[in-house]
Design a protein around this motif. Structure first.
Motif, PDB file in Angstrom:
ATOM      1  N   TRP A  94       0.817  -1.220   0.000  1.00  0.00           N
ATOM      2  CA  TRP A  94       0.000   0.000   0.000  1.00  0.00           C
ATOM      3  C   TRP A  94       0.849   1.268   0.000  1.00  0.00           C
ATOM      4  CZ3 TRP A  94      -4.750  -0.513  -1.418  1.00  0.00           C
ATOM      5  CH2 TRP A  94      -5.440  -1.697  -1.140  1.00  0.00           C
ATOM      6  N   TYR A  95       2.117   1.144   0.371  1.00  0.00           N
ATOM      7  CA  TYR A  95       2.994   2.321   0.397  1.00  0.00           C
ATOM      8  C   TYR A  95       3.790   2.486  -0.891  1.00  0.00           C
ATOM      9  CZ  TYR A  95       2.294   2.791   5.449  1.00  0.00           C
ATOM     10  OH  TYR A  95       1.763   2.977   6.685  1.00  0.00           O
ATOM     11  N   THR A  96       3.978   1.395  -1.639  1.00  0.00           N
ATOM     12  CA  THR A  96       4.914   1.461  -2.759  1.00  0.00           C
ATOM     13  C   THR A  96       4.191   1.654  -4.090  1.00  0.00           C
ATOM     14  OG1 THR A  96       4.792  -0.909  -2.953  1.00  0.00           O
ATOM     15  CG2 THR A  96       6.632  -0.040  -1.727  1.00  0.00           C
ATOM     16  N   ASP A  97       4.960   2.076  -5.099  1.00  0.00           N
ATOM     17  CA  ASP A  97       4.437   2.127  -6.462  1.00  0.00           C
ATOM     18  C   ASP A  97       4.784   0.855  -7.199  1.00  0.00           C
ATOM     19  OD1 ASP A  97       3.305   4.844  -6.815  1.00  0.00           O
ATOM     20  OD2 ASP A  97       5.267   5.352  -6.022  1.00  0.00           O
ATOM     21  N   ARG A  98       6.009   0.424  -7.005  1.00  0.00           N
ATOM     22  CA  ARG A  98       6.416  -0.819  -7.651  1.00  0.00           C
ATOM     23  C   ARG A  98       7.084  -1.711  -6.621  1.00  0.00           C
ATOM     24  NH1 ARG A  98       9.157  -1.125 -13.464  1.00  0.00           N
ATOM     25  NH2 ARG A  98       6.958  -0.946 -13.977  1.00  0.00           N
ATOM     26  N   MET A  99       6.829  -3.000  -6.717  1.00  0.00           N
ATOM     27  CA  MET A  99       7.522  -3.943  -5.860  1.00  0.00           C
ATOM     28  C   MET A  99       8.230  -4.956  -6.727  1.00  0.00           C
ATOM     29  SD  MET A  99       4.957  -4.683  -2.753  1.00  0.00           S
ATOM     30  CE  MET A  99       5.887  -5.675  -1.624  1.00  0.00           C
ATOM     31  N   SER A 100       9.300  -5.505  -6.192  1.00  0.00           N
ATOM     32  CA  SER A 100       9.953  -6.560  -6.951  1.00  0.00           C
ATOM     33  C   SER A 100      10.491  -7.615  -6.011  1.00  0.00           C
ATOM     34  CB  SER A 100      11.071  -5.978  -7.814  1.00  0.00           C
ATOM     35  OG  SER A 100      11.938  -5.212  -7.031  1.00  0.00           O
ATOM     36  N   VAL A 101      10.464  -8.830  -6.490  1.00  0.00           N
ATOM     37  CA  VAL A 101      11.074  -9.948  -5.779  1.00  0.00           C
ATOM     38  C   VAL A 101      12.054 -10.533  -6.777  1.00  0.00           C
ATOM     39  CG1 VAL A 101      10.615 -12.019  -4.453  1.00  0.00           C
ATOM     40  CG2 VAL A 101       8.775 -10.394  -4.854  1.00  0.00           C
ATOM     41  N   ASN A 102      13.304 -10.669  -6.384  1.00  0.00           N
ATOM     42  CA  ASN A 102      14.291 -11.145  -7.350  1.00  0.00           C
ATOM     43  C   ASN A 102      14.256 -12.659  -7.478  1.00  0.00           C
ATOM     44  OD1 ASN A 102      15.066  -8.619  -7.890  1.00  0.00           O
ATOM     45  ND2 ASN A 102      17.069  -8.754  -6.921  1.00  0.00           N
ATOM     46  N   LEU A 103      14.113 -13.108  -8.722  1.00  0.00           N
ATOM     47  CA  LEU A 103      14.145 -14.542  -8.985  1.00  0.00           C
ATOM     48  C   LEU A 103      15.576 -15.063  -8.866  1.00  0.00           C
ATOM     49  CD1 LEU A 103      12.003 -16.591  -9.791  1.00  0.00           C
ATOM     50  CD2 LEU A 103      12.698 -16.317 -12.146  1.00  0.00           C
ATOM     51  N   GLU A 104      16.553 -14.161  -9.048  1.00  0.00           N
ATOM     52  CA  GLU A 104      17.993 -14.429  -8.940  1.00  0.00           C
ATOM     53  C   GLU A 104      18.516 -15.375 -10.004  1.00  0.00           C
ATOM     54  OE1 GLU A 104      19.202 -12.374  -7.145  1.00  0.00           O
ATOM     55  OE2 GLU A 104      18.263 -12.155  -5.194  1.00  0.00           O
ATOM     56  N   LYS A 128      -9.354   5.581  -2.240  1.00  0.00           N
ATOM     57  CA  LYS A 128      -8.856   5.387  -3.599  1.00  0.00           C
ATOM     58  C   LYS A 128      -7.409   4.928  -3.621  1.00  0.00           C
ATOM     59  CE  LYS A 128     -11.970   7.703  -6.477  1.00  0.00           C
ATOM     60  NZ  LYS A 128     -12.247   8.645  -7.537  1.00  0.00           N
ATOM     61  N   ARG A 129      -6.896   4.500  -2.464  1.00  0.00           N
ATOM     62  CA  ARG A 129      -5.494   4.082  -2.450  1.00  0.00           C
ATOM     63  C   ARG A 129      -5.294   2.898  -3.373  1.00  0.00           C
ATOM     64  NH1 ARG A 129      -3.148   3.619   3.448  1.00  0.00           N
ATOM     65  NH2 ARG A 129      -1.341   2.831   2.341  1.00  0.00           N
ATOM     66  N   ARG A 130      -4.124   2.881  -3.961  1.00  0.00           N
ATOM     67  CA  ARG A 130      -3.870   1.817  -4.917  1.00  0.00           C
ATOM     68  C   ARG A 130      -2.754   0.918  -4.448  1.00  0.00           C
ATOM     69  NH1 ARG A 130      -3.639   3.985 -10.853  1.00  0.00           N
ATOM     70  NH2 ARG A 130      -3.300   1.769 -11.131  1.00  0.00           N
ATOM     71  N   PHE A 131      -2.882  -0.333  -4.805  1.00  0.00           N
ATOM     72  CA  PHE A 131      -1.952  -1.368  -4.367  1.00  0.00           C
ATOM     73  C   PHE A 131      -0.927  -1.627  -5.466  1.00  0.00           C
ATOM     74  CE2 PHE A 131      -0.748  -5.847  -3.758  1.00  0.00           C
ATOM     75  CZ  PHE A 131      -0.387  -5.833  -2.421  1.00  0.00           C
ATOM     76  N   VAL A 132       0.344  -1.315  -5.187  1.00  0.00           N
ATOM     77  CA  VAL A 132       1.439  -1.498  -6.156  1.00  0.00           C
ATOM     78  C   VAL A 132       1.007  -1.056  -7.566  1.00  0.00           C
ATOM     79  CG1 VAL A 132       3.320  -3.064  -6.792  1.00  0.00           C
ATOM     80  CG2 VAL A 132       1.964  -3.571  -4.804  1.00  0.00           C
ATOM     81  N   PRO A 133       0.629   0.219  -7.723  1.00  0.00           N
ATOM     82  CA  PRO A 133       0.030   0.640  -8.994  1.00  0.00           C
ATOM     83  C   PRO A 133       0.951   0.501 -10.207  1.00  0.00           C
ATOM     84  CG  PRO A 133       0.525   2.533  -7.617  1.00  0.00           C
ATOM     85  CD  PRO A 133       0.707   1.334  -6.758  1.00  0.00           C
ATOM     86  N   ALA A 134       2.271   0.601  -9.995  1.00  0.00           N
ATOM     87  CA  ALA A 134       3.168   0.519 -11.154  1.00  0.00           C
ATOM     88  C   ALA A 134       3.608  -0.913 -11.431  1.00  0.00           C
ATOM     89  CB  ALA A 134       4.377   1.422 -10.954  1.00  0.00           C
ATOM     90  N   GLY A 135       3.028  -1.886 -10.747  1.00  0.00           N
ATOM     91  CA  GLY A 135       3.311  -3.279 -11.071  1.00  0.00           C
ATOM     92  C   GLY A 135       4.597  -3.789 -10.448  1.00  0.00           C
ATOM     93  N   GLN A 136       4.949  -4.985 -10.806  1.00  0.00           N
ATOM     94  CA  GLN A 136       6.154  -5.566 -10.222  1.00  0.00           C
ATOM     95  C   GLN A 136       7.133  -6.038 -11.282  1.00  0.00           C
ATOM     96  OE1 GLN A 136       5.507  -9.153  -8.025  1.00  0.00           O
ATOM     97  NE2 GLN A 136       3.675  -9.717  -9.164  1.00  0.00           N
TER      98      GLN A 136
END
Lengths: 479, 262
Positions: free
Chosen positions: A163-173, A251-259
């Motif tokens: 809820w705080y971020t625009d983009r999140m990522s998890v590294n597949l490595e 209207k808060r958006r969840f990771v709106p810019a994707g991952q």
């Protein structure tokens, strides 16, 4: 090394930006958000590059680790627990202040926060969460935030972070479970895929809740991917994934810019075909915005890993990015570009040229009639050129001069297109001829990353498959 | 046939006024040329067999032209014309005139006729200006003064101040800031709670650029530290860096400067 409690902020920034530089993603794209009139910050979907570092990469976000202390011992990572290096940690307050002051001066577009794992994944996530909460709720920062989700952390924490971020990522490595086990013994592929799936479902739920369109940009010609075992398991059984609840968060958006995610290239023996297939199934099944590829560098001089004394495999990385674009914007599929017999990209030719040369029966293409996706498959024509051609031919019949005026680069395309049924020059539609012409182009291999190609003197015995005949061998032995 | 050259101010209003007057004169489009007085006076090629007509900028005439562009062509075309008018391309005034002749005849479909020479050139200049604007959104650097005012000095090719400032007014609503275009001696000011303004500042007080508080120096040092450490040694590639960040911008960018003024 002894951890100094009273490290200056200058020194911390030095250590923690040094430790973060191997993370590839530094984009600030994917979300248009106007300023809210009270806080500080806005965001532009195209992303803004604020500067370019000496390696030519865009610097858009303040890219730092929260801490470079880590309980994990991944062999490829500079921050692994067995390394004796200077360690440092920010405090949430320091991160928030640094971000705000840099942002005011327009140094950065926002924050990219990753971290080593301190004490436990959950503990680390809580610290990161506190930094982001300060930024968003106390400092009213409205700019871009990209944050890493730590695999193995509690799904509740991952959702709160979302809820705080625009983009999140998890590294597949690494592309496969085997090599992950080999190089990152503390990590587990399913633990990595689970948060990716959770974020995907969360985004979907949030978009439905807000009534936003669920668009997939590029219709694929054939959607018949073969996701590997782990991916299939994660997307079919949603075990251990907290179902996303539509909370009344306005209207808060969840990771709106994707991952996004990231894979290391060249540390293990996977082929380009394997890497591209994994990337493709990530795009298809997890709705990722980007997969990043990072040319492996043996930063630890670890004897169990390949040496990179000649420099990192930048050309290979470049070819993978080219192919990645073909997957995302050009309607290509991984299995069209590569297959089991030819599992690696051609060093001398970009993937699209390479594909076109194997499919000369489809060419030449008539510029004034071909549809958009056919134009996109012509080497040298990109999305911009194809769109311009389609627009311009509504009001005129195009010839080669028109194409030039439109800014279409012809040096590759001339071998594959006709205007009004004519090619620009008389051209033999013959694979060897066109290959020779294309390989001679200087920009096939970009400047600065051509050092991993070496030249050698031609010799009469230059046949790679040259082997001494077994009969000759026995005869020699008998002599 | 006699040729008529309309000489106008180098501004959107100036060019639009000239276009209105030229159109109304009925001398025939082929006999008319419109020239904007160039900002850097390297241009002074007066034609011999031509009648020069001085145009006094008239906002009411200019508004008529803007309205007809929006009505007869499109909002998009209007924005493009404005960006071209703000560019540093020398023949821009006449180019806009030629574009409008075509545009008023064929309406919005003119925007799709991109292989047409005039339209194509308009699009190119438009893109050039838009690119510089986009670059500057990232490359502008502010320095804080003792009184909290953020100052930035830029040297853009095109007259982009009006295109750049709205972004920063939106982004920094609670900050006082000033962006100074040193090539044109024009500045944009923003004060919280008010809309931003553009003003001529023929002589900027150099003192305010040199008097930098101590904490400002600290943040610069922090930023430079970050900038130096974020590069990967094994991948150093100056050519790529130069492609992405042309040298002409670097004079105004904190991390590429050695001196301590703004």
């Amino acid at each position: 090394m002894v951890i100094q409690e009273s490290m200056s902020i200058q020194k911390k920034l030095e250590v923690l930006s040094d430790a973060a530089k191997y993370d590839v993603a530094c984009t600030s794209s994917g979300i248009d958000r106007k300023g809210n009139g009270s806080g500080m910050g806005n965001s532009i979907a195209a992303g803004i590059c604020h500067t370019f570092s000496a390696d030519g990469r865009c610097v858009s976000l303040l890219k730092v680790l929260y801490t470079n202390e880590c309980i994990f011992d991944c062999k490829y990572c500079i921050n692994r627990s067995s390394n004796d290096i200077a360690r440092a940690s920010f405090t949430p307050q320091e991160i928030a202040e640094l971000t705000m002051e840099f942002y005011r001066r327009n140094y950065i577009e926002g924050l990219f926060l990753s971290s080593g794992i301190i004490i436990s994944p959950n503990h680390t996530m809580e610290l990161i969460l506190e930094a982001l909460r300060l930024l968003r709720e106390v400092y009213h920062f409205n700019g871009y935030i990209h944050c890493k989700a730590i695999p193995g952390a509690d799904p509740v924490l991952i959702e709160m972070l979302g809820w705080y971020t625009d983009r999140m990522s998890v590294n597949l490595e690494l592309p496969t479970a085997e090599s992950l086990k080999e190089l990152a013994p503390n990590k587990n592929r399913k633990n990595i895929l689970k948060p990716i799936r959770q974020i995907q479902l969360g985004r979907k739920g949030n978009r439905e809740f807000l009534g936003l369109p669920d668009f997939k940009e590029q219709p694929k010609l054939i959607i018949e991917g073969t996701p590997d075992h782990d991916i299939k398991e994660i997307i079919t059984s949603d075990t251990g994934i907290v179902p996303f609840k539509n909370k009344t968060l306005g209207k808060r958006r969840f990771v709106p810019a994707g991952q996004s995610t990231q894979m290391i290239v060249g540390a293990t023996k996977e082929t380009d075909y394997q890497i591209m297939s994994v990337a493709e199934s990530l795009y298809d099944n997890f709705d990722l915005k980007r997969v990043f590829y990072s040319a492996f560098m043996n930063v630890n001089q670890d004897i169990r890993l390949p040496s990179t004394e000649q420099g990192p495999p930048l050309l290979r990385e470049h070819r993978l990015y080219q192919a990645d674009w073909l997957l995302r914007f050009y309607g290509f599929q991984a299995m069209e570009l590569l297959d089991e017999e030819r599992p690696n990209f051609n060093i001398l030719l970009d993937p699209k040229c390479d594909w076109a040369l194997r499919h000369l029966e489809l060419f030449p293409v008539e510029v004034n009639r071909a549809d958009y996706y056919t134009l996109l498959r012509v080497p040298g024509l990109g999305t911009n050129s194809a769109q311009r051609i389609i627009m311009a031919r509504k009001s005129a019949v195009l010839d080669f001069n028109d194409l030039k005026r439109l800014g279409v680069v012809l040096k590759r395309a001339i071998y594959f297109i006709t205007c009004n049924g004519k090619t620009m020059y008389p051209i033999k539609m013959e694979e060897d001829f066109i290959t020779r012409q294309l390989v001679a182009l200087k920009d096939q291999i970009p400047h600065g990353i051509d050092k991993d190609i070496t030249y050698r003197q031609l010799s009469l015995f230059d046949d790679v498959n040259f082997q001494i005949d077994s009969r000759i061998k026995t005869r020699q032995a008998s002599i | 046939m006699m040729k008529y050259v309309y000489l106008c101010d180098n501004s959107i209003d100036g060019i639009f006024t000239a276009i209105y007057q030229a159109w109304a004169s009925r001398y025939g489009h082929a006999n008319i040329k419109i020239e904007a007085k160039c900002e850097n006076s390297k241009y002074s090629n007066i034609e011999l067999f031509a009648e020069y007509i001085m145009v006094n900028t008239d906002p009411s005439l200019s508004e008529k032209v803007s309205n007809s562009i929006k009505k007869k062509i499109s909002r998009e075309a209007f924005e493009m014309v404005c960006r071209v008018a703000l560019s540093d391309f020398e023949g821009k005034a006449d180019l806009i005139y030629r574009f409008l002749i075509l545009g008023f005849a064929s309406g919005n479909s003119i925007m799709e006729n991109i292989s047409q020479v005039v339209v194509n050139q308009m699009l190119r200049i438009n893109k050039n200006v838009s690119n510089e604007v986009h670059h500057l959104l990232g490359f502008i650097r502010f320095s804080e003064q003792e009184n909290g005012l953020l100052i930035s000095v830029i040297h853009p090719k095109n007259n982009v101040l009006t295109l750049v400032t709205p972004h920063f007014a939106d982004r920094l609503p609670n900050e006082k800031f000033m962006i100074y275009d040193d090539n044109r001696k024009v500045a944009a000011f923003h004060i919280p709670g008010n809309s931003w303004v553009i003003a001529q500042v023929p002589e900027l007080n150099q003192k305010i650029l040199e008097e930098i508080p101590e904490y400002e120096d600290e943040y610069r040092a922090l930023w430079k530290t970050f900038f130096d450490h974020i590069a990967i040694k094994e991948r150093i590639n100056p050519k790529l860096q130069r492609n992405n960040l042309p040298l002409r911008f670097r004079g105004d960018i904190t991390e590429f400067r050695n001196s301590n003024t703004v």
